[in-house]
Design an enzyme around this catalytic site. Structure first.
Site, PDB file in Angstrom:
ATOM      1  N   HIS A 142       8.203  10.856 -27.803  1.00 24.25           N
ATOM      2  CA  HIS A 142       7.214  11.680 -27.098  1.00 24.25           C
ATOM      3  C   HIS A 142       7.557  13.179 -27.178  1.00 24.25           C
ATOM      4  CE1 HIS A 142       4.378  12.922 -24.022  1.00 24.25           C
ATOM      5  NE2 HIS A 142       5.369  13.510 -23.377  1.00 24.25           N
ATOM      6  N   GLU A 179      10.326  19.193 -24.088  1.00 24.48           N
ATOM      7  CA  GLU A 179       9.619  19.514 -22.838  1.00 24.48           C
ATOM      8  C   GLU A 179      10.223  20.761 -22.182  1.00 24.48           C
ATOM      9  OE1 GLU A 179       6.894  18.020 -21.908  1.00 24.48           O
ATOM     10  OE2 GLU A 179       6.944  15.918 -22.548  1.00 24.48           O
ATOM     11  N   ARG A 189      -2.548  22.570 -13.679  1.00 25.31           N
ATOM     12  CA  ARG A 189      -1.560  21.575 -14.093  1.00 25.31           C
ATOM     13  C   ARG A 189      -1.755  21.188 -15.557  1.00 25.31           C
ATOM     14  NH1 ARG A 189       1.015  16.432 -10.705  1.00 25.31           N
ATOM     15  NH2 ARG A 189       2.375  15.803 -12.402  1.00 25.31           N
ATOM     16  N   LYS A 205       7.913  23.441 -13.086  1.00 24.55           N
ATOM     17  CA  LYS A 205       6.961  22.341 -12.909  1.00 24.55           C
ATOM     18  C   LYS A 205       6.526  22.269 -11.453  1.00 24.55           C
ATOM     19  CE  LYS A 205       5.581  17.691 -13.813  1.00 24.55           C
ATOM     20  NZ  LYS A 205       5.703  16.459 -14.559  1.00 24.55           N
ATOM     21  N   HIS A 238       0.433  18.758 -26.147  1.00 22.81           N
ATOM     22  CA  HIS A 238       0.215  17.321 -25.951  1.00 22.81           C
ATOM     23  C   HIS A 238      -1.045  16.793 -26.632  1.00 22.81           C
ATOM     24  CE1 HIS A 238       3.464  17.780 -23.120  1.00 22.81           C
ATOM     25  NE2 HIS A 238       3.426  16.507 -22.759  1.00 22.81           N
ATOM     26  N   HIS A 256       0.031  13.742 -28.572  1.00 30.75           N
ATOM     27  CA  HIS A 256      -0.436  12.390 -28.261  1.00 30.75           C
ATOM     28  C   HIS A 256      -1.126  11.758 -29.468  1.00 30.75           C
ATOM     29  CE1 HIS A 256      -0.365  12.993 -23.613  1.00 30.75           C
ATOM     30  NE2 HIS A 256       0.733  12.417 -24.057  1.00 30.75           N
ATOM     31  N   GLU A 306      -4.124  17.806 -10.897  1.00 28.21           N
ATOM     32  CA  GLU A 306      -4.610  18.281 -12.203  1.00 28.21           C
ATOM     33  C   GLU A 306      -6.108  18.552 -12.238  1.00 28.21           C
ATOM     34  OE1 GLU A 306      -2.469  16.609 -15.487  1.00 28.21           O
ATOM     35  OE2 GLU A 306      -4.041  17.149 -16.888  1.00 28.21           O
ATOM     36  N   ASN A 317       0.347  20.448 -20.362  1.00 29.96           N
ATOM     37  CA  ASN A 317       0.026  19.654 -21.548  1.00 29.96           C
ATOM     38  C   ASN A 317       0.061  20.471 -22.834  1.00 29.96           C
ATOM     39  OD1 ASN A 317      -0.496  17.089 -20.342  1.00 29.96           O
ATOM     40  ND2 ASN A 317      -2.289  18.026 -19.403  1.00 29.96           N
ATOM     41  N   LYS A 373       3.255  11.765 -10.948  1.00 25.92           N
ATOM     42  CA  LYS A 373       2.424  10.921 -11.823  1.00 25.92           C
ATOM     43  C   LYS A 373       3.210   9.651 -12.127  1.00 25.92           C
ATOM     44  CE  LYS A 373      -0.447  14.217 -14.321  1.00 25.92           C
ATOM     45  NZ  LYS A 373      -0.796  14.722 -15.656  1.00 25.92           N
ATOM     46  N   ARG A 416       0.823  -1.229   0.000  1.00 21.16           N
ATOM     47  CA  ARG A 416       0.000   0.000   0.000  1.00 21.16           C
ATOM     48  C   ARG A 416       0.846   1.263   0.000  1.00 21.16           C
ATOM     49  NH1 ARG A 416      -3.043  -3.280   3.334  1.00 21.16           N
ATOM     50  NH2 ARG A 416      -4.861  -4.084   2.232  1.00 21.16           N
TER      51      ARG A 416
HETATM   52  N1  LIG Z   1       5.188  10.941 -15.073  1.00 21.31           N
HETATM   53  C1  LIG Z   1       5.180  12.024 -15.802  1.00 21.31           C
HETATM   54  O1  LIG Z   1       4.797  13.112 -15.340  1.00 21.31           O
HETATM   55  C2  LIG Z   1       5.669  11.972 -17.216  1.00 21.31           C
HETATM   56  C3  LIG Z   1       5.913  13.156 -17.921  1.00 21.31           C
HETATM   57  C4  LIG Z   1       6.432  13.065 -19.221  1.00 21.31           C
HETATM   58  C5  LIG Z   1       6.683  11.824 -19.782  1.00 21.31           C
HETATM   59  N2  LIG Z   1       6.436  10.693 -19.063  1.00 21.31           N
HETATM   60  C6  LIG Z   1       6.726   9.371 -19.625  1.00 21.31           C
HETATM   61  O2  LIG Z   1       8.135   9.281 -19.796  1.00 21.31           O
HETATM   62  C7  LIG Z   1       8.406   8.319 -20.820  1.00 21.31           C
HETATM   63  C8  LIG Z   1       9.443   8.891 -21.753  1.00 21.31           C
HETATM   64  O3  LIG Z   1      10.617   9.163 -21.016  1.00 21.31           O
HETATM   65  P1  LIG Z   1      12.052   9.054 -21.679  1.00 21.31           P
HETATM   66  O4  LIG Z   1      12.096   9.850 -22.920  1.00 21.31           O
HETATM   67  O5  LIG Z   1      13.048   9.305 -20.617  1.00 21.31           O
HETATM   68  O6  LIG Z   1      12.033   7.525 -22.147  1.00 21.31           O
HETATM   69  P2  LIG Z   1      12.984   6.286 -21.817  1.00 21.31           P
HETATM   70  O7  LIG Z   1      12.969   5.980 -20.381  1.00 21.31           O
HETATM   71  O8  LIG Z   1      12.570   5.219 -22.756  1.00 21.31           O
HETATM   72  O9  LIG Z   1      14.430   6.828 -22.227  1.00 21.31           O
HETATM   73  C9  LIG Z   1      14.668   7.216 -23.570  1.00 21.31           C
HETATM   74  C10 LIG Z   1      15.856   6.437 -24.145  1.00 21.31           C
HETATM   75  O10 LIG Z   1      17.055   6.924 -23.554  1.00 21.31           O
HETATM   76  C11 LIG Z   1      17.808   5.838 -23.004  1.00 21.31           C
HETATM   77  N3  LIG Z   1      18.528   6.422 -21.875  1.00 21.31           N
HETATM   78  C12 LIG Z   1      18.037   6.922 -20.725  1.00 21.31           C
HETATM   79  N4  LIG Z   1      19.010   7.480 -20.002  1.00 21.31           N
HETATM   80  C13 LIG Z   1      20.156   7.313 -20.707  1.00 21.31           C
HETATM   81  C14 LIG Z   1      21.505   7.697 -20.496  1.00 21.31           C
HETATM   82  N5  LIG Z   1      21.874   8.414 -19.417  1.00 21.31           N
HETATM   83  N6  LIG Z   1      22.412   7.351 -21.438  1.00 21.31           N
HETATM   84  C15 LIG Z   1      22.049   6.679 -22.552  1.00 21.31           C
HETATM   85  N7  LIG Z   1      20.797   6.316 -22.812  1.00 21.31           N
HETATM   86  C16 LIG Z   1      19.859   6.622 -21.895  1.00 21.31           C
HETATM   87  C17 LIG Z   1      16.801   4.783 -22.697  1.00 21.31           C
HETATM   88  O11 LIG Z   1      17.390   3.502 -22.662  1.00 21.31           O
HETATM   89  C18 LIG Z   1      15.834   4.953 -23.864  1.00 21.31           C
HETATM   90  O12 LIG Z   1      16.342   4.283 -25.002  1.00 21.31           O
HETATM   91  C19 LIG Z   1       7.082   8.035 -21.503  1.00 21.31           C
HETATM   92  O13 LIG Z   1       6.623   6.767 -21.097  1.00 21.31           O
HETATM   93  C20 LIG Z   1       6.160   9.128 -20.985  1.00 21.31           C
HETATM   94  O14 LIG Z   1       4.814   8.715 -20.921  1.00 21.31           O
HETATM   95  C21 LIG Z   1       5.948  10.738 -17.799  1.00 21.31           C
END
Ligand SMILES: NC(=O)c1ccc[n+]([C@@H]2O[C@H](COP(=O)([O-])OP(=O)(O)OC[C@H]3O[C@@H](n4cnc5c(N)ncnc54)[C@H](O)[C@@H]3O)[C@@H](O)[C@H]2O)c1
Length: 378
Positions: free
Chosen positions: A276, A195, A251, A237, A258, A262, A247, A255, A153, A131
């Protein structure tokens, strides 16, 4: 006092004030190398469970192990596959069962080492294990440092759509190590930058000006500029999340870009065709184009956004996306899946100027159709 140019730059601390769920985002260099000293004060016993993915494990896990050990903290690690498909029931189950097998207790801390995929998955696993156990984010991608590791999130994807299963669960600490970005591929860096520029566009014209002047050097590797861009983005942020944690209102401004982004991600099957952050950057420009068409902002605003994205070498129009896209009605249907849809009505983040955005449901369908027809015609 004389200035020592070889001294490590100071760490920036950004406080996210959410009452009992408050925490600090530390931004700076060398944080993974001294993760033990950073995390030990949170621990009841000197052991953490770390979940990461294969690409990041190869590059960062030994450093984290050493950094933890230097602070007297032992670790166990689970390495999941890299990539968006890891944000799924299957790997959530694997993560949670592994944590149970590791006998993680209510008082323990789980560590997420990786990009947004790992941060979202591990945060969600921590939120449902017993939990709710505490977790620390060590974001290693630019996108994760400026966005996904802050704000609580967490979640996974459903076969029917992205981020449909999840929970709000704030981390106890975030260590955004600027050195970790050294190994990030240029394309992922620029996607994360989508972003960063979004923050300037949605609420801070001076930050956009700063980026316009400094972002090329930042992308080329200047670490002091990277640290400042991450610090400023996290502060923005945090301010928004403090006003509206779950949100209900403001918040949603985060987006910007987005609704379009999306839909484009869905249209390209969440594949490598469009990352993304790339979708967000294209979406931001479409949102400014739409705002200008509706007479809300000057025509100069989208032109400045387009010039900036072009100078950064980023994707900015639909024609920059390889392969076929659905037609205008197909894209509008995909936008209908957006989480900002309320009672069947699409809601957009539009702008009065760079740095001045707002949420509205008042977008005539004809204007949207015209915008997309022209965007698709290239
Ligand atoms: N929770 C939230 O508020 C929020 C906000 C925005 C996006 N997201 C989510 O985040 C995700 C996208 O995040 P992302 O772009 O970090 O994706 P990811 O975690 O897939 O990383 C992107 C790529 O970079 C590589 N990578 C990461 N760190 C590295 C490093 N230091 N050196 C070499 N390679 C590295 C990973 O292996 C991957 O291939 C999506 O699922 C999206 O929905 C969440």
């Amino acid at each position: 006092m004389s200035h020592d140019p070889t001294a490590a730059p100071a760490i920036d601390d950004v406080r996210v004030s959410l009452g009992a769920r408050s925490y600090t985002v530390r931004v700076g260099r060398g944080l993974i190398a001294r993760a033990g000293a950073e995390i030990a004060p949170l621990l009841r016993r000197n052991r953490v469970c770390v979940i990461t993915e294969a690409t990041v494990a190869e590059l960062q896990l030994d450093g984290l192990r050493t950094g933890l050990a230097e602070g007297g903290v032992a670790m166990e690690a689970l390495i999941l596959p890299a990539g968006e498909t890891t944000k799924s029931w299957r790997y959530l189950e694997q993560a949670v069962e592994w944590l149970i097998a590791q006998k993680v207790e209510r008082g323990d801390v789980v560590v997420a080492l990786g990009g947004g995929v790992i941060g979202d998955l591990v945060g969600f696993a921590a939120s449902i294990l017993r939990r709710g156990v505490r977790f620390v984010q060590i974001p290693t991608s630019l996108l994760a440092q400026v966005d996904s590791s802050v704000g609580g999130k967490t979640g996974i994807n459903s076969p029917l759509g992205k981020n449909l299963i999840g929970a709000f669960h704030q981390p106890s600490l975030v260590l955004a190590d600027i050195d970790a970005l050294d190994t990030l591929p240029a394309r992922d860096f620029l996607a994360g930058y989508g972003e960063v520029v979004k923050y300037g566009l949605l609420g801070d014209a001076a930050f956009f000006d700063w980026l316009d002047a400094n972002a090329p050097a930042m992308a080329a590797g200047d670490k002091a500029l990277r640290q400042e861009a991450v610090r400023h983005s996290v502060r923005m942020k945090a301010d928004i999340v403090e006003r509206d944690e779950t949100e209900q209102g403001d918040r949603a401004l985060l987006n910007l870009g987005h609704t379009f982004g999306h839909a484009l991600e869905a249209a390209t099957g969440y594949s490598d065709r469009l990352l993304h952050g790339e979708g967000v950057a294209i979406g931001c420009l479409l949102a400014f184009d739409l705002s200008a068409r509706l007479g809300l902002c000057s025509q100069e605003a989208p032109e400045r956004v387009a010039e900036h994205l072009a100078r950064m070498g980023m994707k900015r129009t639909l024609s920059d996306i390889e392969g076929d896209l659905p037609g205008r009605d197909g894209l509008i249907a995909l936008m209908g899946q957006d989480k900002k849809v309320q009672d069947g009505t699409l809601r957009f983040i539009l702008a009065r100027a760079i740095g001045d955005s707002f949420v509205t449901a008042d977008v005539p369908r004809a204007a949207l159709a015209e915008l997309l027809d022209e965007a698709l015609a290239g």
